[in-house]
Scaffold this active site. Structure first.
Site, short mmCIF file in Angstrom:
data_model
loop_
_atom_site.label_atom_id
_atom_site.label_comp_id
_atom_site.label_asym_id
_atom_site.label_seq_id
_atom_site.Cartn_x
_atom_site.Cartn_y
_atom_site.Cartn_z
N HIS A 1 -55.78 -2.84 59.31
CA HIS A 1 -54.85 -2.38 58.26
C HIS A 1 -53.65 -3.32 58.15
O HIS A 1 -52.60 -2.94 57.61
CB HIS A 1 -54.38 -0.95 58.53
CG HIS A 1 -55.46 0.07 58.32
ND1 HIS A 1 -55.36 1.37 58.75
CD2 HIS A 1 -56.67 -0.02 57.71
CE1 HIS A 1 -56.47 2.04 58.42
NE2 HIS A 1 -57.27 1.20 57.79
N SER B 1 -56.60 10.39 64.24
CA SER B 1 -57.18 11.64 63.73
C SER B 1 -58.59 11.39 63.19
O SER B 1 -59.30 12.34 62.87
CB SER B 1 -56.30 12.22 62.63
OG SER B 1 -56.20 11.31 61.55
N ILE C 1 -50.11 -1.07 62.56
CA ILE C 1 -49.51 -2.22 61.87
C ILE C 1 -48.25 -2.66 62.62
O ILE C 1 -47.47 -3.45 62.11
CB ILE C 1 -49.15 -1.82 60.41
CG1 ILE C 1 -48.28 -0.56 60.39
CG2 ILE C 1 -50.43 -1.59 59.61
CD1 ILE C 1 -47.79 -0.17 59.00
#
Ligand code: NAD
Length: 242
Positions: A111, A186, A93
């Site tokens: 996002h 991740s 972001i």
């Protein structure tokens, strides 16, 4: 693999920006070790929670300061410029892919973006400095100047609907990819982490470059556990583009 690719998709997470001084979520010292995320429903439900969410947002912004794209953002931009990468799908972001010079139509932010705020009712853009001034002046979370709606950073919180157009664009880019490279994620946050899975189902080779193991290492054709900056620097050197 990169040299052969003409429509590679690079999928990035918080790890690509740690070399720029922005902590990631799950590493020691990351945001989650300090702040429990505020769910979208909690943000909507209470004026006090909104104020707390804005205070945290502004504190993080203050702590991070002005940031510049790092070596990894620049390498990805270079690969796009050389015609190997068609799109960057980013969970980030921070706006650093844009700042690295890749054309905006190649960047898909699933996002959202923390560099500005939006009214949740009418969609009007508000600047973060305006939000900050309002909070300092009134001690309250700001309301939209046009319609009085709730103003929130233009990011997607946990519990908030994913942006439809960006998700459709990310899906199309993934299905068109001849190589899919995940960098600095991740791969635990869904639906975002569904894109590498989709790429693999669509028979695209999948490469994962991350400092630690990820949730999808078992699925990948190539897994590299390394810091992205030096690794991508070496790749660019091999390709004669250092
Ligand atoms: P994550 O924190 O879950 O995972 C980041 C991964 O990057 C970790 O596994 C870590 O080992 C790895 N990493 C850290 N530095 C690295 C480096 N230099 N080179 C290679 N790997 C490195 O982040 P996520 O998967 O992106 O998911 C968390 C969510 O939070 C996402 O939505 C993300 O965009 C958001 N977030 C964004 C920012 C940002 O915009 N910069 C920062 C924090 C969190």
């Amino acid at each position: 693999m990169v040299q052969r690719a003409r429509r590679a998709v690079v999928f990035t997470g918080a790890g690509i920006s740690t070399e720029c001084g922005i902590p990631d979520f799950r590493s020691p010292g990351g945001f989650w070790t300090r702040f429990k995320p505020i769910d979208f429903s909690e943000f909507l439900a209470s004026e006090d929670t909104r104020l707390e969410a804005w205070r945290r947002f502004l504190a993080i912004r203050e702590a991070i300061g002005d940031v510049e794209p790092g070596p990894s953002h620049r390498a990805v931009a270079r690969l796009a410029g050389m015609g190997h990468v068609s799109h960057v799908i980013t969970q980030n972001i921070d706006g650093l892919h844009q700042a690295s010079g890749i054309s905006a139509e190649r960047i898909i932010e699933i996002h959202g973006n923390a560099t500005h705020a939006k009214c949740l009712s009418c969609g009007l853009r508000h600047e973060i400095d305006w939000v900050k001034d309002k909070i300092v002046a009134t001690g309250r979370a700001p309301r939209c100047t046009a319609c009085g709606g709730i103003v929130k950073s233009a990011t997607i919180s946990f519990g908030q609907a994913m942006p439809e157009q960006e998700m459709a664009d990310a899906r199309a880019a993934t299905l068109n990819a001849d190589l899919f490279i995940a960098i600095g994620s991740s791969l635990q946050v869904f639906p975002a982490a569904g894109f590498p899975v989709l790429a693999k189902q669509n028979r695209s080779p999948l490469v994962i470059l991350n400092r630690e193991e990820t949730g999808l290492d078992g699925l990948a054709d190539l897994v590299i556990h390394a810091d992205s900056g030096p690794l991508l620097g070496a790749l660019m050197g091999r390709m004669g583009a250092a």
